[in-house]
Design a protein around this motif. Sequence first.
Motif, mmCIF file in Angstrom:
data_model
loop_
_atom_site.group_PDB
_atom_site.id
_atom_site.type_symbol
_atom_site.label_atom_id
_atom_site.label_comp_id
_atom_site.label_asym_id
_atom_site.label_seq_id
_atom_site.Cartn_x
_atom_site.Cartn_y
_atom_site.Cartn_z
ATOM 1 N N GLU A 1 -4.792 7.612 1.977
ATOM 2 C CA GLU A 1 -5.171 6.385 2.697
ATOM 3 C C GLU A 1 -4.047 5.373 2.653
ATOM 4 O O GLU A 1 -3.745 4.711 3.668
ATOM 5 N N ALA A 2 -3.428 5.213 1.489
ATOM 6 C CA ALA A 2 -2.359 4.216 1.352
ATOM 7 C C ALA A 2 -1.139 4.597 2.182
ATOM 8 O O ALA A 2 -0.535 3.761 2.856
ATOM 9 N N ARG B 1 0.811 -1.210 0.000
ATOM 10 C CA ARG B 1 0.000 0.000 0.000
ATOM 11 C C ARG B 1 0.848 1.265 0.000
ATOM 12 O O ARG B 1 0.483 2.268 -0.609
ATOM 13 N N LEU C 1 -7.280 2.668 -3.968
ATOM 14 C CA LEU C 1 -6.654 3.244 -2.775
ATOM 15 C C LEU C 1 -6.249 4.685 -3.061
ATOM 16 O O LEU C 1 -5.540 4.962 -4.028
ATOM 17 N N SER C 2 -6.697 5.595 -2.216
ATOM 18 C CA SER C 2 -6.280 6.980 -2.391
ATOM 19 C C SER C 2 -4.865 7.163 -1.844
ATOM 20 O O SER C 2 -4.423 6.412 -0.971
ATOM 21 N N GLY D 1 0.545 4.175 -2.645
ATOM 22 C CA GLY D 1 0.313 5.567 -2.260
ATOM 23 C C GLY D 1 1.374 6.500 -2.797
ATOM 24 O O GLY D 1 1.075 7.612 -3.255
ATOM 25 N N ARG E 1 -8.787 -3.218 -6.724
ATOM 26 C CA ARG E 1 -8.681 -2.809 -5.317
ATOM 27 C C ARG E 1 -7.490 -1.890 -5.096
ATOM 28 O O ARG E 1 -7.580 -0.898 -4.375
#
Length: 409
Positions: A404-405, A314, A400-401, A318, A396
């Motif tokens: 957020e990531a 993640r 992810l923004s 991001g 998915r």
Amino acid sequence: MVAFAGARGEPSALRPARMWPRDVLKVGAVGLRTRPMRAFLSALGIAIGIAAMVAVVGISSSSRAELDRTLAALGTNLLTVTPGSTMTGEEAQLPYEAESMVGRIAPVHTVSAVGLVDDVKVYRSDRVPESETGGLSAYAVRTGLRQAVGAELASGSWLNEATGSFPATVLGAKAAQRLGIGHAGPGTQVYIGGRWFTVVGILKPAALAPELDSGALVGWPAAQKELSFDGHPTRIYTRADEANVEAVQGVLGATANPESPNEVEVSRPSDALAAQQAAGEAFTGLLLGLGAVALLVGGVGVANTMVISVLERRAEIGLRRSLGATRGQIRTQFLAESLLLSALGGAGGAFIGTLVTFGYAFSQDWPTVVPMWAVLGGVGATLLIGAVAGLYPAIRASRLSPTEALAAQ
């Protein structure tokens, strides 16, 4: 990951840099390079399914090629005539002259006969109990039988006009095995119907006349003189011109027994082999189904790997999003990774399945046949499964923004 574009060199919009195919491969291979063991195990699940499918198709195709080669060597123009049943349900008999009458059919160029000698069994010695027959029988045979059925000798020689008139025998392949006889010769004898017979030859398995494999074959004159054979043929083998096989098949019954043509059965041994081949194809379909299940399990493994990869990466997602990567580029990255993983498993499985086919065919002395459609279809199936398995993780990951990531780490 961004580029400026605008008229007259002025920045009028921000556009993400385009990812060329080489770039897609590079970013897609990141997860494979950083987690090689996990990638290997996931690809192995795909490889097992593809290897099973390719090997099943290859071995089945090689087996059919061997059967076709055998039929081509022996010929598909062999027809057999056997007695059927009477109106009262009793076993019928072929006339004494049945063999000679069949030989008068114009397209028939080879005819020969055998006669089962009733109540005569075959033993290794005279000390074996009578009840232990081993399922072996004695047959009276014509000297032209081997040519008619295409049988080959494994040892010794075939019966001729001289040996066919004396206590001499040629054993079928199974008969020789059950009697424990490996070689023919003057010193090798078997006990048939209370008399000693010298084994002058041993046959190889007869593909088109398997009934001979479990028999001791004795010359027609010797069977009548030594074993009280009644002279009625129980099976007549004919070879006809290839173009007239169907026509000959239609008149054989009436020719062999003009008085009772309904009491005669006519068959084509190659049809039985074709039925055996069809049964083999059905079994191949079952094994292909099992291979498809293994392939599906491998696809689930790829999907699981990709989902875990998204969760673990993640921060990377991001960071790339904050540097300007679009959701489409993130989807492309993880979808490419899934496809690469599946392609590696598919290519490896196709290679392993081909090697297994070559090894098995070589051990059986078969021609090796690996259909190209099986190899290409297997690899294509893995790419399809890889695309399906990687689609959800890719979507998915793209959702992810950046904040957020990055905050999740």
